[in-house]
Structures are given as structure tokens and as C-alpha cells.
Scaffold this motif. Sequence first.
Motif, PDB file in Angstrom:
ATOM      1  N   GLU A  16      -2.151   8.152  -1.624  1.00 57.57           N
ATOM      2  CA  GLU A  16      -2.540   7.900  -2.962  1.00 57.57           C
ATOM      3  C   GLU A  16      -3.354   8.985  -3.622  1.00 57.57           C
ATOM      4  OE1 GLU A  16      -5.416   4.807  -3.391  1.00 57.57           O
ATOM      5  OE2 GLU A  16      -3.869   3.240  -3.040  1.00 57.57           O
ATOM      6  N   ALA A  19       0.749  -1.110  -0.204  1.00 51.52           N
ATOM      7  CA  ALA A  19      -0.112  -0.023   0.000  1.00 51.52           C
ATOM      8  C   ALA A  19       0.935   1.333  -0.191  1.00 51.52           C
ATOM      9  CB  ALA A  19      -0.765  -0.055   1.207  1.00 51.52           C
ATOM     10  N   LEU A  20       1.990   1.040   0.739  1.00 50.50           N
ATOM     11  CA  LEU A  20       2.679   2.388   0.897  1.00 50.50           C
ATOM     12  C   LEU A  20       3.666   2.595  -0.551  1.00 50.50           C
ATOM     13  CD1 LEU A  20       4.819   2.240   4.170  1.00 50.50           C
ATOM     14  CD2 LEU A  20       3.342   4.072   3.177  1.00 50.50           C
ATOM     15  N   GLY A  35       0.907   4.022  -2.693  1.00 48.28           N
ATOM     16  CA  GLY A  35       0.644   5.301  -2.373  1.00 48.28           C
ATOM     17  C   GLY A  35       1.762   6.242  -2.818  1.00 48.28           C
ATOM     18  N   ASP A  72       6.335   1.941   9.435  1.00 49.71           N
ATOM     19  CA  ASP A  72       6.204   0.746   9.259  1.00 49.71           C
ATOM     20  C   ASP A  72       7.138  -0.396   9.811  1.00 49.71           C
ATOM     21  OD1 ASP A  72       4.305  -1.085   8.363  1.00 49.71           O
ATOM     22  OD2 ASP A  72       5.414  -1.446   6.416  1.00 49.71           O
ATOM     23  N   THR A  80      -0.619   2.683   8.950  1.00 50.01           N
ATOM     24  CA  THR A  80       0.063   2.654   7.634  1.00 50.01           C
ATOM     25  C   THR A  80      -0.773   2.802   6.400  1.00 50.01           C
ATOM     26  OG1 THR A  80       1.627   1.222   8.784  1.00 50.01           O
ATOM     27  CG2 THR A  80       2.102   1.691   6.680  1.00 50.01           C
ATOM     28  N   ALA A 116       6.364   9.475   2.402  1.00 47.16           N
ATOM     29  CA  ALA A 116       6.241   8.216   2.290  1.00 47.16           C
ATOM     30  C   ALA A 116       7.555   7.296   2.950  1.00 47.16           C
ATOM     31  CB  ALA A 116       6.538   7.801   0.785  1.00 47.16           C
ATOM     32  N   ALA A 148      -1.069   5.467   3.497  1.00 49.85           N
ATOM     33  CA  ALA A 148      -0.929   5.200   2.159  1.00 49.85           C
ATOM     34  C   ALA A 148      -1.911   5.876   1.346  1.00 49.85           C
ATOM     35  CB  ALA A 148      -0.915   3.671   2.171  1.00 49.85           C
ATOM     36  N   ARG A 149      -3.147   5.491   2.017  1.00 47.95           N
ATOM     37  CA  ARG A 149      -4.382   6.101   1.119  1.00 47.95           C
ATOM     38  C   ARG A 149      -4.349   7.394   0.982  1.00 47.95           C
ATOM     39  NH1 ARG A 149     -10.115   4.131   0.573  1.00 47.95           N
ATOM     40  NH2 ARG A 149     -11.062   5.831  -0.287  1.00 47.95           N
TER      41      ARG A 149
END
Lengths: 115, 83, 171, 88, 118, 149, 88, 512, 108
Positions: free
Chosen positions: G84, E87-88, E91, G39, G76, G32, G80-81
Amino acid sequence: MIGNVPFVVCMVLVLLGLWALLFRRNLVKIVIGVKIIENGVNLYLVATGYVRGGIVPIYTYAPPDAVMVLPTPQALTLTSIVIGLATTALMLAFVVVIHRHKKSLDGRKVTELSG
Amino acid sequence: MTLLAVLQVVILILIVAGSVLAVWLKDLLASVIALGASSLLLALQFYLLQAPDVAIAEAGVGAALTTAIFVLAIRKTQRKEEE
Amino acid sequence: MRRVAEWATTATLAFVVFLVLASFTGRWGVWAPDELLAGGVIALLVGLATGRFAWSRGGWRLLEPQRWLLFLVYLVGPFLYAMARANLDVAWRVITGRINPGIVRFNPGLRTDFGRTFLANSITLTPGTLTVDVDEGSGDFFVHWINVKDPLPTADAVCGPFPEWARRIAE
Amino acid sequence: MRRWGVVVTFLIVAGCLLLGAARMRPFGAPRYDLMDRYFNAFSQREAATNNVVTAIVFDYRGYDTLGEATVLFTAVIGVALVLRRLTR
Amino acid sequence: MNGLIYAFLAIGAAFNALGAVALIRFPDVYTRIHGATKCTTFGSIFSILAVAVYGIAQGGGAGGTMAVRAFLALLFLLLTNPTGSHALARGAHRSGIKPFRAVVDRLEEVGHGHREVP
Amino acid sequence: MSVVVKTIARILVPVILVFGGYVILHGHLTPGGGFQGGAVAASAVALLLVAFGAPAVKRLKAPFSVLEDLGGIAFVVLAFLGLGFTFFANSLAGMGGLFGAPVPTGPNAGILNSGGTVPLMNWAVGFKVLGGLGAVMVLFGLFGGDDDR
Amino acid sequence: MIVALPFAAAGLAMLGFILVCMVRLSIGPTAADRAVALDTINTLVVATMVLLGAAFGLVVLMDVALVYALLSYVGTLYIARYLERGLS
Amino acid sequence: MNLPEHAPILAIAVPLLGAFALPLWAKLHRSLRDGWLALVAGATAALTALVAVQVYTTGIQVYTLGASFPADTVAPGGFPIRIILTVDALSAFMGLITALVAVVGFAYAWRYLAEDEGKTLALTLGTLLWAGMLGMAFTGDLFNLFVFFEVTSIAACGLVGYRTWASRGPEAAFKTMVMYTVGGLFVLLAVALLYGEYGALNLAYLARQIGGSLIDRIALALLLGGLLMKAGAVPLHMWAPDAYGEAPAQAVILLVANTQISLYALFRVLFTLYGGVPDPGVGWLVVALGTLTLLVAALMAVVQMDAGRLVAFGAVSQIGYMLLGVGVGLTAVAARPAYGLVAIQGGIFHMLNDAVAIGLLFLAVGAVERASGSRNLGTLGGLGHDLRWTTGFFLLGALALAGIPPLNGFASKLMIYQSSFLLSPILSALAILASILLLAVFVRAFQGAFLGPRLRKAEPVPVPMLVAMGVLALGVLALGLFPELVVRHLVAPAADALWTGRDLYLQAVLGR
Amino acid sequence: MTLLTGHGFWNPLLWLAAAGGVTLLALLVWSRGRRDYTRGTDGELPFLSGEKAEGAHVGGGHLYWGFVEGLRPYVARLRALHSGLVNDYVAWLVVILAVAFLIVLVGG
């Protein structure tokens, strides 16, 4: 043994959050400052309950004849954590609504009520 | 200094480092990430202080829900801290 | 009927998870009877609440034991080997700093979500590759490859035998 | 100017808080713990629970928990009130 | 049995260290994800195996529960870690971060799957 | 999010819920309890929200608020049960029956049906926290309405 | 009360690695990068918790590690979303 | 089950239960919700009155939660382990104030709030705020005090943010929330310090243990900061005008009662918890802050153009009178001259008077805003032609607040003037000056809004709102005409609880 | 019925009686005058700079104008302190906390 380092660190966290509240104008940053103060206070509470050489105050699978840490601060901290989440959610809801009206998060720009 | 004391001191240093980052960074998202890391390590410190109840609560609340609410709030507002 | 199958599958798997969690609680057996009862109720509730979407398009097939057996074999066999290789690979690259990255595209020919997910996670944990995106329509994989040998690779070149395992376990 | 005043007062507060933390009883050696020793010793008999913290949360200090549940309820109502669909 | 535990612990620590170093040394997000995910997952597997062996060696309800918990944590890590990394990476790519010195970027060519990028 | 995240979410949501149930159920034996279990279960809602977007959780709002109300009412009513002695008295502990198994003093392996009203209160608070935090997540996700595909 | 010293030593090593990840968290040029560091810290913290649970010799502590392993990636995913959606 | 014995906890649990169930009733039908709310409010008010009657007739009432019988306060060994509700005369007095204010507020809100703007949620929050205030007033446990502090904080902020369609409501709510939360965290830090030092949380037990060490003093300073902030003393009052100005009227009077409950908690801390180690410096600090509050708030009220904010500054300045009165008593508590008791009586009596009078003013301003759609004194005018009753009520409240005899503000202010004169004549002169300023302010507001030719059309005010205001107006008249009865029967025991009641309080809990 | 306030007393009924007496006296004096002293003249109308002002209203912003203006320099400083920023609010909290610390730690 390590003296009062945990207590001092908790106070440092409180002061750090207070610093953010004093000198950061962004509303979300202010909420983050409140969270940091809260972390410090929670850590302080749990630290007051620690007993050197103690174990978890749970009798399930516990070794016999062990010293246990003080349970009350843990119960208090649980309460405090959930209260913290509640306040955070409400504050962020206000922030979102303020931004919807003002399109800004700067404390100086969103302020209407003064004087 | 026993090993346990060393562990505690290291974690406390890490917590303070994370909190300083959370206050210091200008990017709100990065700030929230630092806050998440700080709360993660806070749970570890609770764990070391023999408070698993509190650590679970901090894990569920701090790791997932607080970060989620903060990110949603930033998503609905704006990301950069303007000067 | 299909809905009942979904509920039952979810509830069963939830019950299995609960059994693992609550193991070693009984005084004589592994599980105490009241634990079993309470776990059954919880699993039933969870099944009813999430059955509609939790194991979508899985149904009874997920309960077939040979898939689980195969999964275990895969986990301790090729997967662990590939992971070890992956780590040594990363170690080598960390030390030497020699990388030649790129994002490549290939189609492993998997149809179900489970298979794709399985493959994607395997790819992420195995040598030199990282799934960046999966096209939901065509099933194309976009993979960040740390050492691109071929700009238009086949599935085999990127991830070896994994698609085959994924097909056998999860489709 | 004003900023420096705030900084100075902040430093005063910081000094007092850190002084207080440094002058606490030593970490890990509580001076008075009658109440907690009572809990550790008798919670299994009185509340019939192995987890002393849960016994405190729901039995000895259950009223705090009620207040805490009320806080959560209040916050949810508050969020619902603030984020409700705007009618005007 | 102790030798096995020490070996597992050493391997686990070594690979975790590798992950941390990779996080520092690699040049861009994707390669960092590579290093961090693979190495920490692998290292954690060995750490957890050490704990599981310790628990089994202890035996009894407590030891067995410890082993089961350790394996369960391992399973959850195996499920969640690659997903989070994926997902990272996705993204990061969608937020416009280019791979470092990429020889080829097929995903950029197709324009993020179906979506139009503003 | 991509199909990978969605599928893993499909797998993990029941697991998280079962784990939350386990934490609530064993609240009086192992670390955990109503809040922790409720928070864990509410994380499942957060996971749903992030994996499937706001529309997927839209219809969860009303059930969650009802769940929260019911949990709160159940908690207060359980507290009222003790009024034979005092408010919040653990009137079931050690009385035998479904929840009143006596516990041996000192370290032991734990008995599930001990604790008197404590497990019941655990469940009430657990549902309350699940409902409350879930409703907060859903409300945050729905506000503004521009976070879905 | 540490009963198994090697596990505690391994836990200390993990904390050292977390410190390294913290460096990436502080310097990471993009969000990121920081998220990747978070993470990694998550995974390391889970490993630390498991190791320390063994070091303390207490089974009941391991539940915390389970909760973390299960929930840490939700945060996380949110980040990430957010990423995006682009730098809005 | 013995109802009088259990009344203190029922008075808190019943509104909580009512609030939990209120959204469910609203889902079924509106009238069910209203009926349920009336039932709960009536029951709670009756229970509070019952508690008050018991306390005033038989002395301090203790209730140990979770013990085998309510008076079972201490474990073997003489230390309390459970949460103990300790209701003395002052607590019961505060309970009565909240009950009066809340019932009036609900009656007002019945027609004041619009149905499609979240009326159910606002009513629920009001009930929760009431329950939280009762919890703060009745508790005898420090951490429990913090928990209910937070309940009131969050409920109050939710109510302040009610008007989400404008940006000012959420803004005021956010500021208030930040201040409340930080204050609450300071209180929690103080509780943690005290717990770490003494291993106990019970107020009475801690009061016996506290000996004035460094940690005790730091905790006292933190408690002072947090509670003064919530009470709205200058210069920590700045959230108050924002919040009072933006909240709906029925919530504002609850907010005012909330500040008074915080003052109560402050007095409890100063007199009971730290009563064993009296510190004149703290007394002077409270007196100084009280005087500052009087003056600054009155001066700020002079220049306000918004009626809500104007009355809000008036409300803040009234807090100063209470602080002044009780602060004078605090400076005198070591030597116990006679004027100290009079000062405390004045301060406590002023709480009741303030709740009634300022409540009346806020309700009248709310009625004006609802009727005319504006609160700007520059554009309002001539509302007296249409809103006759409201005009009368506003005038009554304004005169009472400015301390015009024979209305109720005068009696308490007289007591405060006289006793503070004995401490220092300057204080009393400043207090009178602030009162005169307030009179000018309210005359200005009254003339601007209600007198003159009819400038804009005003909708009629619904009857329930008028009835609510009428109840408070009757209170103003009654308290003004018979102050002696009130002081002798209600206020004097409450003041005695602060002045000499510390030993009784400790005895009731600890049994020795 | 008399509220003793230490050195004095307060009885509203007595005060009301006195006030009634004074009012009666005033009425008596007033009733001695001519009833139609200003009736029907311009003396009944509001006087606004000699202008004919039908329906004129002195709004809340204009009443006591001189009073407010006289106070304004003093109030301006106070108003500047009410900046409306959360940071300033918290700063005042910190100031009070510092003062409290000083008093509590030094004074005791």
C-alpha cells in the motif's frame, strides 16, 4: 523406505543458508540465510525423532497400543524455534539501526570496522 | 514407497524450492514471501512427522511473527537488493 | 454503562468461542465443569483486555439471536449458491480466457462498519467481483469486476441481493 | 580466484555434511531410544500430563525452558536497548 | 456415508485445482486474486465438510471434536480469506499496478480515496 | 488499512486471544503450551499493529514489558517451589487438590486439573512469551515512527 | 500411520496444487503476485492439514490447522500493507 | 532445604531471577535497582564461591534438576533422563573467574554508564550474561550447553550494540550476532547428530557411548567450528576486535570471560566427551590455531591506531596462549608425558591471568575514553598528568599481559613456553616472539596515551571505577607474587579434571 | 613458594630479591657519578632534529615508527584479510570447518 532423504534435505537446507551467507552481501539476505540454516537444523532435530508408524506422543484421544514417536527432539525443537525468533528479532533490529545511520544495506557500503 | 513417504518427499522438495527462491530472488520482499512459504511447508512437514507442538510453534512464529518482523524491517530500510 | 456492555459482549462472545473449542471434554456432558470455570476466567480476561475496541459500536445488538439465525440461513442458502456460481464462472473464464475487467464504483447504502465488512467479504467470495477499496466516509465500494457490463452500475447490478442481507444481519 | 577458493571449501563442507546425513541410521528407526521410551512410558505417572512433549518441556527438561525463556527475555531487552530513543 | 465423503473430497480437490490453475492462467493480479480466493475457499469448504462428515460418522468424543475443529477451521477461513484478498488487491492497486485491459478504473479516477499518491 | 481489515481485526483479536488462552490452558492435554499459546496471542498484537497502525499500540509497550518480567519471575518462583526436592521438581503432581489430579495411564480423554506445576508454568511462560513478543512487535512498529497515517 | 487412505490421497493432491502455486511464487512479475500465491498456499495448507488430520485419525493434530487458519493471513496483511505504501 | 546441596542451581537461578526483576525495580526507583543488583551480585558471587569450596574439598558435585533428590542422576536402567548439572574443579574455576569479572564489571558500570542511555537495560543484560556463563560452566548436558551458549550470545550482542548513536556499535553487533548464531547453529547440528545416533543428551552418557564412528567425527568437527568461533581463535576471531572495540568497557571484560567460557566448553568436549577416542590430529589443529592466534593477533595489534582495537587484538592473542597450552596437553593426553599436565595447568592458569590483566586494560581504556572523549592514539597524549591512578593501572595491566616478571602473565606463560618447547621448540619460540611484539605494542600505546605533555583536558575518573580497576590491579600483583599458591590450590585440581578426571566425571554422573 | 614448571622453577620473591639487588647495584654505580652532569644544560631537553621543541609529544602513531614500518608489508596482507565483511567472516568459518572435517575424517 525413503532412506535418508529427510536428513539429506536438512543438510541441503543448511548448505543453502550457508551459501546465502557466503555470497549475498545484503544484510537482510544474510538474516534470511541464517533463518534457512535454522529451518534445516530444526527439521533435522524433528526428523531424528520420527519412528516409522509412530503417532503423536499425546495420550489424549490416542488409539490404544500405538507406537509413539520420540518426544525429546520435539521439546528441543520448540526451544530452538523460540531462540531462532529471538535472534532474528535482534539481528533485524541491528539491521534497521545500521540502515538508519548508513542509508544502505550493502555489506560493502556499511562496513566501517576493518583492518 | 508408501503414500506417507510420497507426501514427505513432495513436501521436502517444496521446502527446498521455497528456500532456493528465498536465496535467489533479488527483491527482498519476494524473498521474505518465499521464506514464509518455506516455513509454512516446514510446519506441514513437522505435522507429517507427528510433531504438532512444533508445528503450532512454527505456525505462530513462522507464519505471523517472523514475516511481520521481516516486513517491518524492510519497511524501515529498503526493499531492493542493490548490486 | 456502555463500557460494561462492551465488556460483557466481548466476554460473552469469547466464552462462546471457548465453548466451541473445548467441546467434548466432559466425561458425562459435553463440557467438563472445570473447563467451564477456566473458560469463564479466560473469557473475562479477554473481555476486559479488548472490550474497549473489539466489537465497537456493536454492544448488545450483536447478541440478538435472530441475527445469528439469519446469518446461518444466509450462509447455507444464498451464500453457498452464489459461491458455487462464482466458481463455475471462474472455471468458465479459466477455460475460455474471456475477461472484460474493470474497477467500478457504487454505493450500497450501508452505514455501519460491520455491514460494510460483511458486504465486502461477501462480494469478494461471490461471482466475478472483488472488493478493492471501501471509502470510509461515503461508504462507496470500489469493486474489481471481471465482466463489466456497465461502467456506472447500481449496487443491484454488481452484487444482487447481498446489500439487503447485510442490512438485515449486520446493521 | 578467492571466490573459487571459497566455493571449493564450501563443497568440501557440503560433501562431508551430506556424507554424514547419508550415513546416519535409517530415517524412522532410531537405534538407541531408552530415554524416550522412558518418557513415553512414565510421563503420565510422574508428571501427570497426557502430552509427553509438555511433560518434557516443563518437567524433565524444565531447565532448558528456563534458559529459553531467558533467551527471549534477553532478546527483548536487547531489542529495547537497540531501538531505544537516541539521546545523543 | 463413504460415497458422500468421496464426493466431497473429489469436489474439493477439483475446485482447489481450479484455483491453482487460475493462479497460473489469469493475466493480472486482480483476476488471479479472483480465481485463487474463490476457488480455494470453495474447495476447502468441501474438503472440510468431508472431514466433518467423517468425524460425525465416527462418533464419540474424538469424532465430534474432529467435526467441531473442522467447522471452526472453515469459519476462520471464511473470515480471513476474503479479507486477505481484499487487502492484497488494495495494496496492489495502491502500489500502482493497473488492471489488465481495464475498460474502466473508477478508483484510479478518484485517486485512491482520500490519499494523495506521491 | 481499510475498514474491512479493521473490522475483521476487531472481530478476530478476541478470538485469537481466546484461542491462545485455550492453547495454553490445554497445553498438557493437547498440542500446545506456553510458547505456542503465547506466540498465538502475540500474533494478535501483530494484527493490531498492521490493522490500526503504530499509534494504536503505542501504549501497550510498558504493560507488555511488565507482563514479561512478571511471567519470568513467576516461572522462576514456580521452579523454586520444587526446592523441597530439587529445583524444577514437579512437587504438585499427583498430590490431589487443584492441580494434582492423578491421570489414568494409557489413552484417555484428559483431565484439565492434572499436571501439577506444569499448567502453572504453562501460564507463566505464556504470559512471558506474550509480553516479550508483543513488546518486540510494538518496538519494531514504533521505531522510526513513519509507519502510521 | 495412515488410517483413512482417501483423505491422504486428497492431501497429496493438495500438495500438487501447492507445487503449481509455487510456480507462480517463483515467476510472479510483481510482489503482489507472489503474495497472492502465498495466500493461496496458506489456504491449501490449511485444507491439507485438516485432511491429513483425518487421514491419521488423530484429533489432536487438528489444532495446528486452526492456528494456521487463524494466523496465516497476518503475514499476508503485512505484505499488503507494505504494498500500500508504494514502491519506496 | 540444604543450601550447600542446592548451591549450583541457585548460583544460576538467583542471577536469572535478579535479571527478571531488575527492570521492575528500575521502574520504581533507581536506588532500589542498584541495591537489588548489589544484593543479587553478592549472593551469586557467594554461591559460586560456596560451590567452588565444596567442589575443591569434596570432589565433583552433581545436581539432578527435577528429580526427587539432587544425586538421583540416573533412571532405573542406568541412563540419565534429566538435565544434570555436573560441577567439577574446572567448572568451579571458571565460575570463580566469571564471578570476579562480573562483580568488578558491575562496580565499574555503576558510574561508567550514563543514566539516560539505557543503563538499566545494560545492567540487566550484564546480569543475564553472567548467568549464561555460569550456566555454560556448570551444565552437564549438551543441549543445555547450546541454550546457554545462545543466552550468552544474545546478551553479549545486545551489549555490543549499546552505542546506537554511532553506526559502528550496531555494525559490530550485527557481525558478532551473525557469527555467534551460525556457530550456535553448528553446535546445535552437532547435538542433533549425536542425539540421532545415541538417543541421549547427557555429556557423560554420550562420552561413554561415543566410539569414533563417522557421525561422531562429523559432530566433533562441527562442535570445534562453533566453539572455536565463539572463543575467537584466528581466523575466526574477526568479530572480536569489532565487538571489543565498540562495546562499553564493563561489557568487554564480560565478553572476554565469555570467550574463556567457550574455551572451557571446547575443552570439555575435547577431553571429556571425546576423551575416550583421543585423536592427535585434533590436538595438533588446536596447537596450530593457538600459535596462529598468538602471532596474527599480535602482528595486527602492532598497526592499530585505536586504543580499544589495539587492546582487543591483545586480548585475542591471549586466547592463543590458552589454546596452545591446552592443545599441547591434548596432543599428549594419550601417552601422558609429564609436560602435558604442566601445559594444561599453564593454559588454565592463563585464563585467570588473562581475565584479570586484560580486564584491567579494557577498564583503563574505558576510563581514558570517558575522561578524554577519544581513543585515537594519534591524538591522545599526556593523560598521565591528570589520570594518575589510571596510568598506573594501565601500565600494570600492559606489563602483566606482555609477560614481564614478576607480574602474573609471566608465570603462566613460562609454563606454556616450557611445555610447548618439549613438544616442538618452534612453538615456544613463536610464543615468545608474540609476547615481545605485545610488549612493544603496549609500550607504544602507553607512551602515546599517557606520557608526554598535557595535550587535552581530562575529566577525573569517578571513584567506583578506580576501585574496580584497583581490585583487578591487586589481583595482578597477588597472582604474580604468589603463583605457586594459586596453581597448587586452584589450578592444579582444575587441570587434573581435564588430564585424568574423565573417569571421575563419568562415575559421578553414571554411578559406575 | 616455588612454582615447579616441569624442568624449571619460578619464584617471584626470589626474582624480586634479585631484581632489588641489581637495582641497588645500579643505584650504587649511578650515585658514584657527578650529580650535576647535565643539570642546567640543553641535555635535559628532548632532542627533535635539533629544533627547540617545547611541549613536543611523540604520539602513539610515531613511536616505533621504523619498527611498524618494517612490519607493515607483512601486516598489510593480514589487514587485507580483515575486510570487515560478514561474508568473509563466515567464509573463514567454512574454511576452518573444512580443515576440521579433513583432519577428523582423514587423520583419524
